[in-house]
Each structure stands twice: as structure tokens, then as C-alpha cells.
Write a protein that holds these residues in place. Structure first.
Motif, PDB file in Angstrom:
ATOM      1  N   TRP A 169     -21.026 -31.546 -28.708  1.00 49.66           N
ATOM      2  CA  TRP A 169     -20.412 -30.203 -28.522  1.00 49.66           C
ATOM      3  C   TRP A 169     -20.502 -30.095 -30.228  1.00 49.66           C
ATOM      4  O   TRP A 169     -20.256 -30.743 -31.167  1.00 49.66           O
ATOM      5  CB  TRP A 169     -18.844 -30.528 -28.396  1.00 49.66           C
ATOM      6  N   ASP A 194     -17.589 -24.940 -24.298  1.00 53.26           N
ATOM      7  CA  ASP A 194     -16.935 -25.301 -22.909  1.00 53.26           C
ATOM      8  C   ASP A 194     -17.126 -26.616 -22.519  1.00 53.26           C
ATOM      9  O   ASP A 194     -18.023 -27.166 -22.362  1.00 53.26           O
ATOM     10  CB  ASP A 194     -17.647 -24.288 -21.539  1.00 53.26           C
ATOM     11  N   THR A 195     -15.969 -27.201 -22.729  1.00 56.88           N
ATOM     12  CA  THR A 195     -15.867 -28.874 -22.727  1.00 56.88           C
ATOM     13  C   THR A 195     -15.387 -29.332 -21.309  1.00 56.88           C
ATOM     14  O   THR A 195     -14.739 -30.108 -21.081  1.00 56.88           O
ATOM     15  CB  THR A 195     -15.048 -29.190 -23.624  1.00 56.88           C
ATOM     16  N   ARG A 196     -15.475 -28.256 -20.361  1.00 57.17           N
ATOM     17  CA  ARG A 196     -14.829 -28.596 -18.922  1.00 57.17           C
ATOM     18  C   ARG A 196     -15.261 -30.105 -18.265  1.00 57.17           C
ATOM     19  O   ARG A 196     -14.680 -30.727 -17.455  1.00 57.17           O
ATOM     20  CB  ARG A 196     -14.748 -27.500 -17.948  1.00 57.17           C
TER      21      ARG A 196
END
Length: 315
Positions: A169, A194-196
Motif C-alpha cells: 500500500w 482501497d485496503t478492503r
């Protein structure tokens, strides 16, 4: 604080751990119980390892699994406490980016291993009570070693994506972690992407580990209770159930903090951040402190050997 904490960067060279935000003025006082717990954990788990190693009568599956848990608890507590104490005592808040991800990996890897070892111990109790005549042929030393290796590999492989994804990330907001260690989601939340996938994977791991392990432990104890209640006398039932007492206490010491932590995360907006972090640290340390005490007090062979060592020392 330098401007680098809020300016754009892709991979920060360091993170800043705040310790327990809001309680900086009492960090030294907070360190006292945590340092005491760490000392007890180190002494207690090393004592368990020493007693099992030096006492031939303890060279059996249950005690081998206990030694695995002692090693796991030692690594887990040592992954957290030294850095935490350096924050509390010396205000040493910086942690290298790679060191932070390494700490994250070790914390969660050994949490998974702890859970797996508890499941293996439940299987040992099931075989010992439900199939006592086959216990020595089912749980041979090679089988115990393979189970231990499987627990290590499971923890190592399941948690490997945590630091791998976190390294991918981009971090462009801040490098300040409002925590005393590199907690997985505390680090991921700093990313500007977007770290979902990290969040979903964390939920999947939680279900696969805690959910499935507790399920298999429950199945083992249902069979154990059926075997116990089929015994002819109350005295035999009680004596047989007592052989599971230490393991049941260890399960409670390990999973109650996990349940409490989950509730805290679910209703975290009602809980002050400083209390949340205090409990997160205590939850990781409590099992490492209690497990050697539980087995030292409740297991007659370990208790007798320890008392023998202490009486020999003072005579």
C-alpha cells in the motif's frame, strides 16, 4: 514533529508509535504492571520448559504441546514488550518500516499458533479419555512433531499476506500509529488506497482460526463429556474431568481476551482510545502470564517437580 509525518510518501522509512495516546504523562507508571507481567511470563514459561526437559515422566504429548505453547507465548510477549517499554521509559517512538511489519507478522503468527496448540491439546485430551489404551500408539512423538510443524506452518502461511499487503500500500497521509505496537488494522488504516482486501482477509483469518479451532475444541469436549458421564461412579467422573482442568483454564485465558477484544472493536466508538489500547496490550499478555501459572498450580506432576526444585534449593 517533522513535516515528513504529514507529507506525501510511498514507503515511509519509519513509523511513529504513540504508545497510549492521552496517557503520555503516566507512561512510566503504566509500564510497571506491564513490566511485571512480562517478567512473570518470561520466568513462568522458561520454568515450564526447564521442568519438562529435566523430568522424564513429563516426556509425553500433553507436556510437549505445553512446551510449544510456552515457546509461542515467549515469542509473542517478546515481540511486543521491549518496544513498548522503550516507548514508556525512553520515549523511543520510532520503528523502522520493515521492523514494524516484522513485529506485526510475529504477533499474529504466534497468536494463530497459540490457538492451534490449544486445539491440539484438546485432541490429546480426547484421545487420552475416549481411547486411553490407544493414546500412546496414536500420539507418538513423530505424530506430535508433525502436529507442531503443522501449527507453525499454518500460522506462518496464514499471516504472511498481512505484511505482504501492508508493504504494497502507498502511505501518503501520516506515519503516526496511535498504538503501542504495529497492530494490523492500525497500520493498514494509514494507507491512502482501497485496503478492503486486507480487512476482508483479516476477517477470513479470524473465522478460520478462532471459529474453526473453537469448533473442533467444542467437538472434542462433547465427546470427552460423553465418555466421562458414562463412567460408573461420580468419583471416577470427577477425577477424569480434572485431567482437563488445566486445559480448560488455558482455553478461557486465551479466548476470553479475544472475545473481549472483538467486542471492543465492534463497539469501539463507545470506548476511549486509551482504554482500548490498554486492553489490547493486556489481552496479548494475559495468556502468556496465566498459562504457566495455571499448569504449575493445577498439574500435579509439574507442581511436585517445582516444589522439589525449590525445596532442594533452600536445603
Amino acid at each position: 514533529m517533522s513535516d515528513s509525518n504529514t507529507t506525501d510518501f510511498t514507503n515511509p522509512s519509519t513509523f511513529i508509535l504513540l504508545g497510549i495516546p492521552g496517557l503520555e504523562t503516566v507512561h512510566v507508571w503504566i509500564s510497571i504492571p506491564f513490566c511485571t507481567m512480562y517478567t512473570i511470563a518470561i520466568l513462568g514459561n522458561f520454568t515450564i520448559l526447564f521442568i519438562v526437559k529435566t523430568e522424564p515422566s513429563l516426556h509425553g504429548p500433553m507436556y510437549y504441546f505445553l512446551c510449544m505453547m510456552a515457546v509461542s507465548d515467549l515469542v509473542l510477549s517478546t515481540s511486543i514488550l521491549p518496544k513498548m517499554l522503550s516507548i514508556f521509559w525512553f520515549n523511543s517512538r520510532e520503528i523502522n518500516f520493515s521492523a514494524c511489519l516484522t513485529q506485526m507478522y510475529f504477533i499474529y503468527c504466534f497468536l494463530v499458533m497459540d490457538s492451534g496448540i490449544l486445539m491440539a491439546m484438546a485432541f490429546d485430551r480426547y484421545v487420552a479419555i475416549c481411547h486411553p489404551l490407544r493414546h500412546s500408539t496414536i500420539l507418538t512423538n513423530p505424530v506430535v512433531a508433525k502436529i507442531g510443524l503443522a501449527m507453525v506452518l499454518r500460522g506462518g502461511m496464514l499471516i504472511l499476506p498481512y505484511p505482504f499487503l501492508a508493504r504494497r500500500w502507498p502511505y501518503c497521509r501520516t506515519n503516526i500509529i496511535a498504538h503501542s505496537y504495529c497492530e494490523h488494522m492500525a497500520v493498514v488504516k494509514l494507507a491512502c488506497a482501497d485496503t478492503r482486501i486486507s480487512s476482508y482477509y483479516g476477517l477470513i483469518v479470524g473465522f478460520m482460526v478462532t471459529g474453526l479451532d473453537l469448533f473442533f475444541i467444542a467437538v472434542s469436549y462433547i465427546q470427552i463429556l460423553r465418555a466421562i458421564f458414562s463412567l460408573p461412579t461420580k468419583d471416577a467422573q470427577l477425577k477424569t474431568f480434572e485431567t482437563c482442568g488445566s486445559h480448560l483454564c488455558a482455553i478461557l485465558a486465551s479466548y476470553i481476551p479475544v472475545l473481549f477484544s472483538s467486542i471492543m472493536h465492534r463497539y469501539g466508538h463507545y470506548v476511549p482510545l486509551d482504554f482500548h489500547i490498554l486492553m489490547a496490550n493486556a489481552n496479548l499478555l494475559v495468556p502468556a502470564v496465566l498459562n504457566p501459572i495455571i499448569y504449575g498450580v493445577r498439574t500435579k506432576q509439574i507442581r511436585d517437580r517445582l516444589l522439589g526444585l525449590l525445596s532442594h534449593k533452600w536445603t
